[in-house]
Design a protein around this motif. Structure first.
Motif, PDB file in Angstrom:
ATOM      1  N   PHE A 241      11.863  -1.401  -4.016  1.00  9.37           N
ATOM      2  CA  PHE A 241      10.444  -1.325  -3.682  1.00  9.37           C
ATOM      3  C   PHE A 241      10.190  -0.351  -2.534  1.00  9.37           C
ATOM      4  O   PHE A 241       9.282   0.481  -2.598  1.00  9.37           O
ATOM      5  CB  PHE A 241       9.934  -2.721  -3.317  1.00  9.37           C
ATOM      6  N   VAL A 242      10.993  -0.444  -1.468  1.00  3.17           N
ATOM      7  CA  VAL A 242      10.726   0.374  -0.289  1.00  3.17           C
ATOM      8  C   VAL A 242      11.269   1.788  -0.388  1.00  3.17           C
ATOM      9  O   VAL A 242      10.962   2.627   0.456  1.00  3.17           O
ATOM     10  CB  VAL A 242      11.277  -0.288   0.994  1.00  3.17           C
ATOM     11  N   ARG A 243      12.082   2.082  -1.422  1.00  5.01           N
ATOM     12  CA  ARG A 243      12.602   3.442  -1.539  1.00  5.01           C
ATOM     13  C   ARG A 243      11.874   4.269  -2.592  1.00  5.01           C
ATOM     14  O   ARG A 243      12.104   5.462  -2.726  1.00  5.01           O
ATOM     15  CB  ARG A 243      14.106   3.431  -1.859  1.00  5.01           C
ATOM     16  N   GLN A 244      10.957   3.661  -3.359  1.00  4.00           N
ATOM     17  CA  GLN A 244      10.289   4.412  -4.410  1.00  4.00           C
ATOM     18  C   GLN A 244       9.433   5.539  -3.830  1.00  4.00           C
ATOM     19  O   GLN A 244       8.647   5.337  -2.916  1.00  4.00           O
ATOM     20  CB  GLN A 244       9.387   3.521  -5.262  1.00  4.00           C
ATOM     21  N   ARG A 245       9.608   6.736  -4.360  1.00  2.00           N
ATOM     22  CA  ARG A 245       8.707   7.847  -4.048  1.00  2.00           C
ATOM     23  C   ARG A 245       8.260   8.578  -5.311  1.00  2.00           C
ATOM     24  O   ARG A 245       7.170   9.128  -5.368  1.00  2.00           O
ATOM     25  CB  ARG A 245       9.349   8.830  -3.069  1.00  2.00           C
ATOM     26  N   PRO A 249       1.575   9.320  -5.678  1.00  2.00           N
ATOM     27  CA  PRO A 249       0.842  10.588  -5.511  1.00  2.00           C
ATOM     28  C   PRO A 249       1.337  11.437  -4.346  1.00  2.00           C
ATOM     29  O   PRO A 249       1.395  12.658  -4.444  1.00  2.00           O
ATOM     30  CB  PRO A 249      -0.603  10.136  -5.294  1.00  2.00           C
ATOM     31  N   ASN A 250       1.703  10.795  -3.243  1.00  2.00           N
ATOM     32  CA  ASN A 250       2.085  11.543  -2.052  1.00  2.00           C
ATOM     33  C   ASN A 250       3.563  11.404  -1.703  1.00  2.00           C
ATOM     34  O   ASN A 250       3.965  11.627  -0.559  1.00  2.00           O
ATOM     35  CB  ASN A 250       1.224  11.106  -0.866  1.00  2.00           C
ATOM     36  N   ASP A 252       7.009  10.885  -0.362  1.00  2.00           N
ATOM     37  CA  ASP A 252       7.571  10.212   0.800  1.00  2.00           C
ATOM     38  C   ASP A 252       6.508   9.565   1.677  1.00  2.00           C
ATOM     39  O   ASP A 252       6.743   8.531   2.297  1.00  2.00           O
ATOM     40  CB  ASP A 252       8.389  11.197   1.648  1.00  2.00           C
ATOM     41  N   LEU A 253       5.328  10.174   1.750  1.00  2.00           N
ATOM     42  CA  LEU A 253       4.274   9.602   2.586  1.00  2.00           C
ATOM     43  C   LEU A 253       3.805   8.266   2.018  1.00  2.00           C
ATOM     44  O   LEU A 253       3.536   7.318   2.763  1.00  2.00           O
ATOM     45  CB  LEU A 253       3.112  10.585   2.714  1.00  2.00           C
ATOM     46  N   ASP A 254       3.704   8.177   0.687  1.00  2.00           N
ATOM     47  CA  ASP A 254       3.338   6.893   0.082  1.00  2.00           C
ATOM     48  C   ASP A 254       4.483   5.895   0.183  1.00  2.00           C
ATOM     49  O   ASP A 254       4.247   4.683   0.245  1.00  2.00           O
ATOM     50  CB  ASP A 254       2.960   7.093  -1.389  1.00  2.00           C
ATOM     51  N   ARG A 255       5.705   6.392   0.205  1.00  2.00           N
ATOM     52  CA  ARG A 255       6.839   5.488   0.394  1.00  2.00           C
ATOM     53  C   ARG A 255       6.747   4.811   1.761  1.00  2.00           C
ATOM     54  O   ARG A 255       7.092   3.637   1.905  1.00  2.00           O
ATOM     55  CB  ARG A 255       8.146   6.256   0.248  1.00  2.00           C
ATOM     56  N   GLN A 256       6.266   5.534   2.764  1.00  2.00           N
ATOM     57  CA  GLN A 256       6.082   4.926   4.082  1.00  2.00           C
ATOM     58  C   GLN A 256       5.082   3.771   4.023  1.00  2.00           C
ATOM     59  O   GLN A 256       5.242   2.760   4.703  1.00  2.00           O
ATOM     60  CB  GLN A 256       5.611   5.969   5.089  1.00  2.00           C
ATOM     61  N   VAL A 257       4.056   3.922   3.195  1.00  2.00           N
ATOM     62  CA  VAL A 257       3.086   2.843   3.029  1.00  2.00           C
ATOM     63  C   VAL A 257       3.787   1.612   2.447  1.00  2.00           C
ATOM     64  O   VAL A 257       3.556   0.480   2.894  1.00  2.00           O
ATOM     65  CB  VAL A 257       1.919   3.282   2.117  1.00  2.00           C
ATOM     66  N   ILE A 503      -1.520  -3.367  -2.457  1.00  2.00           N
ATOM     67  CA  ILE A 503      -1.495  -1.919  -2.289  1.00  2.00           C
ATOM     68  C   ILE A 503      -1.290  -1.250  -3.646  1.00  2.00           C
ATOM     69  O   ILE A 503      -0.998  -1.912  -4.638  1.00  2.00           O
ATOM     70  CB  ILE A 503      -0.385  -1.469  -1.323  1.00  2.00           C
ATOM     71  N   ASN A 504      -1.419   0.079  -3.673  1.00  2.00           N
ATOM     72  CA  ASN A 504      -1.244   0.817  -4.925  1.00  2.00           C
ATOM     73  C   ASN A 504       0.230   1.097  -5.187  1.00  2.00           C
ATOM     74  O   ASN A 504       1.044   1.052  -4.274  1.00  2.00           O
ATOM     75  CB  ASN A 504      -2.015   2.140  -4.859  1.00  2.00           C
TER      76      ASN A 504
END
Length: 504
Positions: A241-245, A249-250, A252-257, A503-504
């Motif tokens: 879950f936390v490593r998906q990029r 859409p964005n 690595d930035l969405d991965r931070q979310v 979240i998305n």
């Protein structure tokens, strides 16, 4: 010729004799280092040490947590923008312990890393002085920044640079801390680092964590396969879950979310009665933390527990440093994908999190005739500084020659210590501008950003002052009413610890 594009930090890849960086070929290993194990460790330590098992937990942890000389010389006290608040640099790296068994690596769906030490997750946990609130500030791993003593490079290469020439892990930590302090202006008080396997073991002992998605997520690279709605994740699923990029859409930035959201929900799990009132689970969690966490020598776990004793999940917010884009650059002739940081807007972002200095809040605006101000243009709009200077002159300010500034998203009124009243006078006629105390200016400076904020014309004016040409006219936005203490517009601050958040 088509140049290869890579997301890897060029500084940590092998170099040819001519110092050019060779391209990578073939399928890349699936690294898991972007997970956020350190936050889990800090939150869990703080909670357990403030509960009924305090003495037991402290003794057990103190004998097992690895200590490293990580904190170098602190910046001057006058440069510490947040006073008694605590900033802990939390690092998650992609290193697999040398003693990791094949079974453990298989459980993580990964392989040996050959000794790599890329710090793919970097978060500053900012804890308010009263301990009642905290903000997780994420620093994208691909941020292209100044690394002290090195030059420009990706942020996740700073640690590796510090380990060279006998620096070891201590040198790596100090180099990374110096880089983040220089970038953010925050003083790093403590340091916590956890490896991939450490995160897995901590989450495994905490037990399943619930997450909620607005839409299904499936990604073959990370292994994510989740429906819309609430899902209960075990440790292996949490890693995915936390490593998906891919598919976001964005990237690595969405991965931070994903990471920020997961940790906020995990905090709810840690603070639940089912965790804190279970002595068997508590002992297992303590052992998992003790064998996985590395801290600086000065981190006092009991002091941390006391400062965070009133911290609740709903008061843990998440933010990412302001960025301007994700361009591809060409150092040494090879394409490199980076994150361009809004360095000029960083002071406004940080102040939006830590609050205005009391001296500014208490100051009364000075008479414009007594205020000298310079306008610099970071908006990208030709002539904006000259136009703003003309309006300020009409309002009675003593205005210097206009200048230029690096592009920034946020319009700011920068001022040195002692000129709070003068800064407040300028800010009062630039609706939406963020007043920022700065050590880099000698006098009050209005920095124009891409948000379109600009000085408002005097009330007696019957004609609009000449405005510079712009692809998009910002006049309506500039005239709109603004809150008295606006938050930075270059980033969003989220509250993922609330119950029922998806979240998305």
């Amino acid at each position: 010729m088509v140049l290869p594009v890579t997301n890897a930090p060029e500084e940590t890849r092998p170099r040819r004799a001519d110092r050019a960086v060779p391209p990578r070929h073939g399928r890349r290993k699936h690294h898991w280092g972007v997970v956020l194990p350190a936050v889990a460790g800090v939150l869990t330590m703080a909670v357990l040490l403030s509960g009924g098992y305090a003495a037991y937990a402290y003794n057990r942890l103190a004998s097992s947590v690895t200590k490293v000389d990580a904190i170098g010389s602190a910046p001057p006290a006058e440069d510490d923008v947040d006073g008694r608040a605590m900033n802990i640099l939390l690092v998650g790296d992609d290193h697999r312990p040398d003693n990791a068994t094949p079974e453990q690596l298989a459980e993580l769906s990964t392989e040996t890393d050959g000794g790599a030490t890329n710090t793919d997750t970097m978060i500053v946990l900012h804890i308010a002085a009263d301990g009642r609130s905290a903000t997780m500030i994420s620093f994208p791993r691909d941020s292209y920044v100044d690394i002290p003593g090195v030059g420009k490079g990706k942020l996740n290469s700073a640690f590796e640079y510090g380990t060279r020439d006998g620096g070891g892990e201590s040198g790596g930590a100090k180099k990374l801390i110096a880089t983040i302090q220089g970038l953010s202006g925050l003083t790093i008080d403590h340091y916590v680092r956890v490896s991939l396997l450490g995160f897995y073991e901590i989450v495994k002992q905490l037990g399943p964590v619930n997450v909620c998605l607005n839409q299904p997520a499936k990604d073959a690279y990370s292994g994510v396969d989740l429906p819309a709605g609430v899902s209960e994740l075990d440790a292996k699923q949490a890693l995915s879950f936390v490593r998906q990029r891919h598919g976001l859409p964005n990237g690595d930035l969405d991965r931070q979310v994903r990471q920020q959201y997961f940790l906020s929900q995990e905090a709810r799990k840690i603070l639940s009665a089912g965790t804190l009132l279970n002595p068997v689970k508590t002992t297992k969690i303590i052992d998992a933390i003790g064998s996985s966490v590395e801290t600086d020598q000065g981190l006092d776990l009991l002091s941390l527990a006391r400062q965070t004793s009133n911290l609740r999940p709903a008061n843990i917010k998440s933010a990412t440093i302001p960025i301007l884009g994700t361009p591809t650059i060409y150092p040494n002739g090879y394409a490199l994908s980076v994150v361009e940081v809004d360095t000029a807007g960083m002071p406004a972002f940080v102040q939006g999190l830590v609050g205005e200095p009391p001296a500014y809040t208490e100051a009364k605006a000075a008479d414009p005739a007594s205020v000298s101000v310079t306008v610099t243009n970071g908006s990208g709009v030709t002539g904006a500084a000259a136009a703003a200077s003309a309006v300020l002159t009409q309002r009675g300010f003593q205005v210097g020659a206009p200048g230029s500034s690096p592009t920034t998203a946020t319009t700011m009124v920068q001022y040195p210590v002692g000129q709070e009243a003068q800064a407040k006078a300028v800010a009062s006629v630039v609706p939406g501008a963020v007043p920022v105390q700065s050590t880099t200016v000698q006098g009050v400076t209005l920095v124009l950003g891409t948000d379109g904020k600009t000085p408002s014309a005097p009330a007696a004016e019957t004609a609009e002052p000449t405005q510079p040409s712009s692809p998009a006219e910002p006049s309506e936005e500039a005239a709109a009413p603004e809150p008295t203490e606006p938050s930075p517009s270059s980033t969003a601050v989220h509250e993922y610890g609330q119950e029922g958040v998806c979240i998305n």
